[in-house]
Scaffold this motif. Structure first.
Motif, PDB file in Angstrom:
ATOM      1  N   LEU A   1       0.827  -1.213   0.000  1.00 52.91           N
ATOM      2  CA  LEU A   1       0.000   0.000   0.000  1.00 52.91           C
ATOM      3  C   LEU A   1       0.860   1.263   0.000  1.00 52.91           C
ATOM      4  CD1 LEU A   1      -2.785  -1.066   2.497  1.00 52.91           C
ATOM      5  CD2 LEU A   1      -3.057  -0.670   0.035  1.00 52.91           C
ATOM      6  N   TRP A   2       1.954   1.239   0.775  1.00 51.80           N
ATOM      7  CA  TRP A   2       2.835   2.406   0.835  1.00 51.80           C
ATOM      8  C   TRP A   2       3.447   2.682  -0.542  1.00 51.80           C
ATOM      9  CZ3 TRP A   2       8.243   2.824   0.345  1.00 51.80           C
ATOM     10  CH2 TRP A   2       8.755   4.083   0.651  1.00 51.80           C
ATOM     11  N   ALA A   3       3.949   1.640  -1.185  1.00 52.40           N
ATOM     12  CA  ALA A   3       4.549   1.825  -2.512  1.00 52.40           C
ATOM     13  C   ALA A   3       3.508   2.262  -3.536  1.00 52.40           C
ATOM     14  CB  ALA A   3       5.228   0.529  -2.963  1.00 52.40           C
ATOM     15  N   LEU A   4       2.323   1.676  -3.474  1.00 53.04           N
ATOM     16  CA  LEU A   4       1.263   2.046  -4.406  1.00 53.04           C
ATOM     17  C   LEU A   4       0.805   3.485  -4.170  1.00 53.04           C
ATOM     18  CD1 LEU A   4      -0.723   1.211  -6.647  1.00 53.04           C
ATOM     19  CD2 LEU A   4      -2.287   0.463  -4.820  1.00 53.04           C
ATOM     20  N   GLY A   5       0.555   3.845  -2.928  1.00 52.82           N
ATOM     21  CA  GLY A   5       0.126   5.208  -2.609  1.00 52.82           C
ATOM     22  C   GLY A   5       1.177   6.230  -2.991  1.00 52.82           C
ATOM     23  N   GLY A   6       2.431   5.910  -2.720  1.00 55.02           N
ATOM     24  CA  GLY A   6       3.513   6.823  -3.089  1.00 55.02           C
ATOM     25  C   GLY A   6       3.619   6.999  -4.586  1.00 55.02           C
ATOM     26  N   THR A   7       3.526   5.907  -5.306  1.00 59.90           N
ATOM     27  CA  THR A   7       3.617   5.965  -6.766  1.00 59.90           C
ATOM     28  C   THR A   7       2.453   6.741  -7.360  1.00 59.90           C
ATOM     29  OG1 THR A   7       4.790   3.857  -6.821  1.00 59.90           O
ATOM     30  CG2 THR A   7       3.721   4.557  -8.867  1.00 59.90           C
TER      31      THR A   7
ATOM     32  N   PHE B   1       6.102  18.227 -12.003  1.00 58.66           N
ATOM     33  CA  PHE B   1       7.220  17.854 -11.139  1.00 58.66           C
ATOM     34  C   PHE B   1       6.669  17.355  -9.804  1.00 58.66           C
ATOM     35  CE2 PHE B   1       6.240  22.195 -10.071  1.00 58.66           C
ATOM     36  CZ  PHE B   1       6.412  22.275  -8.698  1.00 58.66           C
ATOM     37  N   SER B   2       7.516  16.692  -9.058  1.00 61.25           N
ATOM     38  CA  SER B   2       7.166  16.259  -7.710  1.00 61.25           C
ATOM     39  C   SER B   2       8.452  16.195  -6.895  1.00 61.25           C
ATOM     40  CB  SER B   2       6.442  14.904  -7.733  1.00 61.25           C
ATOM     41  OG  SER B   2       5.911  14.624  -6.448  1.00 61.25           O
ATOM     42  N   HIS B   3       8.385  15.604  -5.738  1.00 61.09           N
ATOM     43  CA  HIS B   3       9.514  15.511  -4.829  1.00 61.09           C
ATOM     44  C   HIS B   3       9.396  14.179  -4.098  1.00 61.09           C
ATOM     45  CE1 HIS B   3      11.848  16.581  -1.147  1.00 61.09           C
ATOM     46  NE2 HIS B   3      12.590  17.210  -2.031  1.00 61.09           N
ATOM     47  N   TRP B   4      10.518  13.595  -3.720  1.00 60.68           N
ATOM     48  CA  TRP B   4      10.489  12.295  -3.047  1.00 60.68           C
ATOM     49  C   TRP B   4       9.636  12.315  -1.786  1.00 60.68           C
ATOM     50  CZ3 TRP B   4      12.138  11.955   1.907  1.00 60.68           C
ATOM     51  CH2 TRP B   4      13.001  12.941   2.371  1.00 60.68           C
TER      52      TRP B   4
ATOM     53  N   PHE C   1       6.187  11.190  -2.438  1.00 68.21           N
ATOM     54  CA  PHE C   1       6.077   9.727  -2.535  1.00 68.21           C
ATOM     55  C   PHE C   1       5.881   9.138  -1.141  1.00 68.21           C
ATOM     56  CE2 PHE C   1       7.609   5.427  -2.439  1.00 68.21           C
ATOM     57  CZ  PHE C   1       7.154   4.872  -3.627  1.00 68.21           C
ATOM     58  N   VAL C   2       6.729   9.558  -0.199  1.00 66.08           N
ATOM     59  CA  VAL C   2       6.648   9.052   1.174  1.00 66.08           C
ATOM     60  C   VAL C   2       5.284   9.379   1.779  1.00 66.08           C
ATOM     61  CG1 VAL C   2       7.602   9.260   3.509  1.00 66.08           C
ATOM     62  CG2 VAL C   2       9.145   9.163   1.532  1.00 66.08           C
ATOM     63  N   LEU C   3       4.853  10.629   1.649  1.00 68.40           N
ATOM     64  CA  LEU C   3       3.575  11.048   2.221  1.00 68.40           C
ATOM     65  C   LEU C   3       2.399  10.340   1.559  1.00 68.40           C
ATOM     66  CD1 LEU C   3       1.979  12.804   4.176  1.00 68.40           C
ATOM     67  CD2 LEU C   3       2.036  14.628   2.452  1.00 68.40           C
ATOM     68  N   GLY C   4       2.411  10.214   0.248  1.00 70.17           N
ATOM     69  CA  GLY C   4       1.334   9.507  -0.448  1.00 70.17           C
ATOM     70  C   GLY C   4       1.210   8.070   0.021  1.00 70.17           C
ATOM     71  N   GLY C   5       2.338   7.429   0.248  1.00 71.45           N
ATOM     72  CA  GLY C   5       2.330   6.056   0.744  1.00 71.45           C
ATOM     73  C   GLY C   5       1.775   5.953   2.152  1.00 71.45           C
TER      74      GLY C   5
ATOM     75  N   GLU D   1       0.039  16.630   5.158  1.00 68.70           N
ATOM     76  CA  GLU D   1       0.527  17.650   4.223  1.00 68.70           C
ATOM     77  C   GLU D   1       1.070  18.858   4.991  1.00 68.70           C
ATOM     78  OE1 GLU D   1      -0.085  19.681   0.069  1.00 68.70           O
ATOM     79  OE2 GLU D   1      -0.178  17.566   0.588  1.00 68.70           O
ATOM     80  N   PHE D   2       0.373  19.254   6.048  1.00 66.41           N
ATOM     81  CA  PHE D   2       0.811  20.408   6.828  1.00 66.41           C
ATOM     82  C   PHE D   2       2.170  20.145   7.483  1.00 66.41           C
ATOM     83  CE2 PHE D   2       1.049  22.916  10.723  1.00 66.41           C
ATOM     84  CZ  PHE D   2       0.923  24.191  10.189  1.00 66.41           C
ATOM     85  N   PHE D   3       2.284  19.023   8.196  1.00 67.18           N
ATOM     86  CA  PHE D   3       3.537  18.733   8.891  1.00 67.18           C
ATOM     87  C   PHE D   3       4.685  18.451   7.923  1.00 67.18           C
ATOM     88  CE2 PHE D   3       0.538  17.755  12.412  1.00 67.18           C
ATOM     89  CZ  PHE D   3       0.965  18.776  13.243  1.00 67.18           C
ATOM     90  N   THR D   4       4.394  17.785   6.826  1.00 71.75           N
ATOM     91  CA  THR D   4       5.424  17.575   5.807  1.00 71.75           C
ATOM     92  C   THR D   4       5.858  18.912   5.228  1.00 71.75           C
ATOM     93  OG1 THR D   4       4.546  15.389   5.268  1.00 71.75           O
ATOM     94  CG2 THR D   4       5.973  16.429   3.615  1.00 71.75           C
ATOM     95  N   GLY D   5       4.897  19.786   4.976  1.00 70.56           N
ATOM     96  CA  GLY D   5       5.218  21.117   4.450  1.00 70.56           C
ATOM     97  C   GLY D   5       6.069  21.934   5.404  1.00 70.56           C
ATOM     98  N   ILE D   6       5.741  21.878   6.680  1.00 74.90           N
ATOM     99  CA  ILE D   6       6.533  22.619   7.669  1.00 74.90           C
ATOM    100  C   ILE D   6       7.978  22.113   7.652  1.00 74.90           C
ATOM    101  CG2 ILE D   6       6.866  23.012  10.150  1.00 74.90           C
ATOM    102  CD1 ILE D   6       4.612  24.719   8.874  1.00 74.90           C
TER     103      ILE D   6
END
Length: 144
Positions: free
Chosen positions: A16-22, A34-37, A40-44, A78-83
């Motif tokens: 699920l993590w790999a699928l969500g990240g992808t 464009f995106s950022h690694w 990928f981590v957050l999506g997963g 998203e908020f904490f990743t953004g910070i």
């Protein structure tokens, strides 16, 4: 929990993590170019949460209730990743400062609406994939 069952759970969540990240990384590539690694981590992580919350209620909570839980989790992620990524590390991956109803440029209402649709897709996708691939409980959805 037996070793075999633990291995199955690890396999489920890694999948699920790999699928969500992808999916999330590709979503950004298609719509932003464009995106950022870190996306990928957050999506997963988000897809893992979406599946976990559904499994906890046996996919029987109303779809809108599951979506609200997931959107709150995604917004917080998203908020904490953004910070961390945008403010502390100054990588400037995204900035919603020009969007309406935004918080520190890291989250905003228009994108939370988009994320709510992605969460519903994630609920259906993760539940059916876990059922088909891992023999988990068959999902049963209702709106209200």
């Amino acid at each position: 929990m037996t070793g075999e069952r633990q291995l199955k759970k690890v396999s489920e969540y890694l999948f699920l993590w790999a699928l969500g990240g992808t999916i999330y990384y590709e979503f950004e590539m298609i719509f932003r170019g464009f995106s950022h690694w870190s996306m990928f981590v957050l999506g997963g992580i988000c897809l893992c949460f979406i599946a976990w919350q559904g499994k906890m209620v046996h996919w029987r909570d109303a779809l809108w209730r599951q979506m609200v839980r997931c959107v709150i989790f995604v917004a917080a992620g998203e908020f904490f990743t953004g910070i961390i990524v945008n403010k502390w590390l100054r990588l400037n991956v995204w900035d919603y400062s020009d969007q309406p109803m935004q918080l520190f440029g890291q989250i905003c209402v228009p994108f939370l609406i988009i994320f709510s649709g992605l969460c519903v897709i994630g609920i259906f996708l993760s539940s059916f994939l876990l059922h088909i691939l891992y023999g988990e409980e068959k999902p049963s959805f209702h709106i209200l």
